[in-house]
Design an enzyme around this catalytic site. Structure first.
Site, PDB file in Angstrom:
ATOM      1  N   GLU A 300       0.828  -1.208   0.000  1.00 24.26           N
ATOM      2  CA  GLU A 300       0.000   0.000   0.000  1.00 24.26           C
ATOM      3  C   GLU A 300       0.862   1.259   0.000  1.00 24.26           C
ATOM      4  O   GLU A 300       0.548   2.231  -0.678  1.00 24.26           O
ATOM      5  CB  GLU A 300      -0.948   0.012   1.213  1.00 24.26           C
ATOM      6  N   ARG A 304       0.892   3.797  -3.271  1.00 23.39           N
ATOM      7  CA  ARG A 304       0.294   5.115  -3.032  1.00 23.39           C
ATOM      8  C   ARG A 304       1.354   6.185  -2.792  1.00 23.39           C
ATOM      9  O   ARG A 304       1.318   7.252  -3.397  1.00 23.39           O
ATOM     10  CB  ARG A 304      -0.659   5.063  -1.834  1.00 23.39           C
ATOM     11  N   ASP A 433      -5.223  -9.852  -8.071  1.00 23.28           N
ATOM     12  CA  ASP A 433      -5.526  -8.956  -9.192  1.00 23.28           C
ATOM     13  C   ASP A 433      -4.316  -8.294  -9.862  1.00 23.28           C
ATOM     14  O   ASP A 433      -4.017  -8.517 -11.039  1.00 23.28           O
ATOM     15  CB  ASP A 433      -6.548  -7.888  -8.759  1.00 23.28           C
ATOM     16  N   GLU A 569     -11.858   0.874 -10.417  1.00 22.44           N
ATOM     17  CA  GLU A 569     -11.501  -0.059 -11.503  1.00 22.44           C
ATOM     18  C   GLU A 569     -12.347   0.078 -12.772  1.00 22.44           C
ATOM     19  O   GLU A 569     -11.816   0.026 -13.882  1.00 22.44           O
ATOM     20  CB  GLU A 569     -11.535  -1.506 -10.994  1.00 22.44           C
ATOM     21  N   THR A 658      -0.667   0.693 -10.238  1.00 25.97           N
ATOM     22  CA  THR A 658      -1.992   0.189  -9.883  1.00 25.97           C
ATOM     23  C   THR A 658      -2.772   1.170  -9.013  1.00 25.97           C
ATOM     24  O   THR A 658      -3.941   0.939  -8.706  1.00 25.97           O
ATOM     25  CB  THR A 658      -1.898  -1.208  -9.215  1.00 25.97           C
TER      26      THR A 658
END
Ligand code: DMJ
Length: 669
Positions: A300, A304, A433, A569, A658
């Site tokens: 994360e 980010r 994913d 998404e 992502t």
């Protein structure tokens, strides 16, 4: 001829007499006077014609000399200037080395990879792009560029230089533009087999400046308005904290690192929100401190924070963001100190220690395989190979692992043994994913030369087709289900809706046209996950009906799954689909979604909130939390979706991580 017979032609010639005695007799008399006298004597012995020829030769030599000086001299001059320039632009950041060219893999032609993959064929022509345009749409005029940049842009050859911090600082003013529109010419790459025409190459800055700006659309303005509303709440009630709690007018902390602010930096840049950006920059400069005794999640914080800082650095050219990226990158490195080199999930960035979650020594497969774009880019920028080495090792290891099912990976991997665990469950949703997403995106980032990545990606998509694709009833929507120990489940996470966009990106980069067909089918399904629900917003998870039943839609929602976290998404995939096809229906679908976010998740006093019940329009049950990815991703992709400017983050120059942070594609020769 008659002349030839009556008077034999006079043969003029130059004779050169080498006299051995000269040296011997004079005791090798080499005095200047002797040589001058002897030359003069020789000259006088020559006929007039001989003298004329010699003089002519000298004159010709002199002319050649002048010509070659003017043509060769300029490049030499510019070469000399360039090296001086380079010397002037040594990095200023302490400890920041010039990028090591070895970190950047040698570029390779895209089709060189295709040989191993008979199924890879160039994509059939898609529709030509909508609204082809020349220039970037600069909402806020970029500062005057400097002469050196102009010279770079004048060259038709596109060359990537390793980024050097000081160089960036020097050219900062010239590279900075708003909304990421001015892309350094050296960030370009070999054009993929794209059906969207490349932007015209302009031979001069003047021509570039004359290009018509692409007008901002009403829908883009609506996104700016939405962003400002969200930002208002964050600024008033959560400034410098991780997430806004818009109803209670407070905030929540996850890592205590200003997550929303960092995630939103490049969105503000792209939307042209100059004031907001400057204010946030000040916070980064003065208040963002990573030397904190806090546990952060490696994945994360990489996608980010590290991703957000790197992309903002690229868009703004401001070395502050690179310094911060380097700092957090170094602090995350202890995660890789494991027996298997598969990183732990958590790192204490103040203490330099790392550990797995309390209950297991497993890491999540998607997490350990979706940090590569960021760490590889950090190596390229700093010249320090350690970042790239660590993440490449993970990919190499996973490439060789057994336990895959036709390219599909399990969800967990053990940090001690390095083996997959909990075998037999396969999904493209949570925990797996972005493994698939990053296979393709790393391949693109690296100039399409890392064959193992492409191979794993192609295999996986074949695995999806073979094991996970089904059609729902009554609308026959193609969806991606899950496989658990041989049993198919018609369950699909909203997270899976990244897939149509990724498939379209692959097709745009020359992979098989089948992928585009599948992308078209899947994005329709993702849209229906919104359209078939009472609020027009998708739940977190849906179950598709495999058998037609009277009065039943394709989409069924279980009570535990009916929340919506403002996830990106579907909008992300709509953006890719619109970019690559120009089909306006994708914009219309995105517009519906934005309106429903405004209707059901907007908090009047500022901010947006996730909701608990997408099936109850009269009470969607606000959860009182605005996730950082709403500003980092959802609104950014909305803005890009509604844009007709393919240069607004050109997909042949940037690859999105992502978390929707664009990073440059490394140049292919
Ligand atoms: C984001 O943090 C990223 O997109 C990640 O890949 C998945 N989850 C959220 C958004 O839904």
């Amino acid at each position: 001829s008659a002349t030839a017979t009556t008077s034999p032609p006079r043969r003029d010639f130059i004779s050169v007499t080498l006299s051995p005695e000269a040296g011997v007799l004079s005791g090798y008399n080499n005095s200047k006077a002797w040589r001058r006298r002897s030359c003069w004597r020789k000259w006088k012995q020559l006929s007039r014609l001989q003298r004329s020829i010699i003089l002519f030769l000298f004159a010709a030599l002199a002319v050649c000399g002048v010509i070659s000086y003017t043509s060769v001299g300029e490049p030499w001059k510019s070469l000399t200037n360039k090296s001086l320039d380079d010397q002037r632009t040594e990095p200023e950041i302490p400890g920041l080395k010039l990028a090591n060219p070895a970190v950047l893999p040698a570029p390779q032609k895209a089709d060189a990879n295709l040989g191993d993959y008979p199924e890879l064929s160039p994509q059939k022509p898609l529709k030509l792009p909508h609204g082809r345009r020349g220039p970037s749409n600069l909402q806020i005029k970029p500062p005057q560029r400097d002469v050196r940049l102009k010279m770079q842009q004048d060259t038709s050859r596109i060359v990537e230089e390793p980024v050097q911090a000081k160089k960036e600082e020097k050219t900062e003013k010239s590279v900075i533009s708003w909304r990421g529109a001015v892309i350094e010419p050296d960030q370009s790459t070999e054009p993929p087999s794209s059906k969207i025409k490349e932007p015209e190459k302009h031979s001069s800055v003047e021509a570039e400046e004359q290009k018509e700006p692409v007008p901002i659309t009403e829908r883009q303005l609506a996104v700016i308005e939405a962003f400002r509303h969200a930002w208002k709440g964050y600024k008033e009630f959560a400034w410098g904290h991780d997430e806004l709690k818009p109803l209670s007018k407070s905030y929540s902390e996850w890592f205590g690192l200003g997550l929303t602010l960092i995630d939103a930096l490049d969105t503000m840049w792209i939307l042209g929100l100059k004031e907001e950006f400057e204010e946030a920059r000040k916070w980064v400069a003065n208040d963002l401190v990573f030397d904190k005794n806090v546990d952060v999640n490696l994945f994360e914080s990489t996608i980010r924070i590290l991703g957000g800082l790197l992309s903002t650095y690229h868009l703004s050219g401001d070395s502050l963001f690179l310094e911060k990226a380097k700092d957090i990158g170094n602090r995350l490195m202890p995660a890789f100190r494991t027996p298997s080199k598969i990183p732990y999930s958590d790192v204490n960035i103040g203490q330099g220690t790392a550990h797995p979650p309390r209950w297991t020594s497993d890491s999540t497969v998607a997490e350990v395989t979706s940090i590569q774009l960021e760490f590889r880019e950090l190596s390229r920028l700093t010249g320090d190979e350690k970042f790239q080495k660590a993440v490449d090792e993970v990919m190499k290891h996973v490439h060789t692992l057994s336990g895959k099912n036709d390219g599909l990976v399990p969800m967990f991997i053990n940090t001690n043994s390095g083996q997959f665990t909990h075998l037999g469950v396969y999904t493209l949703g949570a925990r797996a994913d972005s493994y698939y997403e990053y296979l393709l995106k790393q391949w693109i980032q690296g100039g399409k030369k890392e064959n193992d990545l492409l191979e794993d990606y192609m295999r996986a998509i074949e695995g999806v087709k073979k094991h996970l694709l089904q059609r729902s009833q009554p609308k026959k929507l193609t969806f991606v289900g899950e496989l658990a120990h041989g049993h198919f489940s018609a369950k699909m996470d909203h997270l899976v809706c990244f897939l149509p966009g990724t498939l379209a990106l692959g097709a745009h980069n020359g992979l098989t046209a089948d992928h585009m067909k599948l992308a078209e089918a899947l994005i329709e399904t993702c849209y229906q996950m919104y359209a078939q629900v009472e609020t027009g917003l998708s739940p977190e998870i849906v179950h598709f009906n495999l058998h037609a039943q009277k009065g039943h839609k394709d989409v069924e929602i279980k009570p535990a799954d009916r929340h919506n976290l403002l996830r990106p998404e579907t909008v992300e995939s709509l953006f890719y689909m619109y970019r690559f096809t120009g089909d306006k229906k994708y914009q219309d679908w995105g517009w519906e979604i934005l309106q429903n976010f405004n209707k059901y998740t907007r908090v009047p006093t500022g901010g947006y909130t996730s909701i608990n019940n997408v099936q109850n329009p009269s009470n969607p049950e606000p959860r009182d939390k605005m996730e950082s990815f709403f500003l980092g991703e959802t609104l950014k992709y909305m803005f890009l979706l509604f844009s007709d400017d393919i240069d607004l983050i050109n997909l042949d120059k940037f690859v999105f991580n992502t978390e929707a942070h664009p990073l440059p594609i490394w140049v292919a020769a």
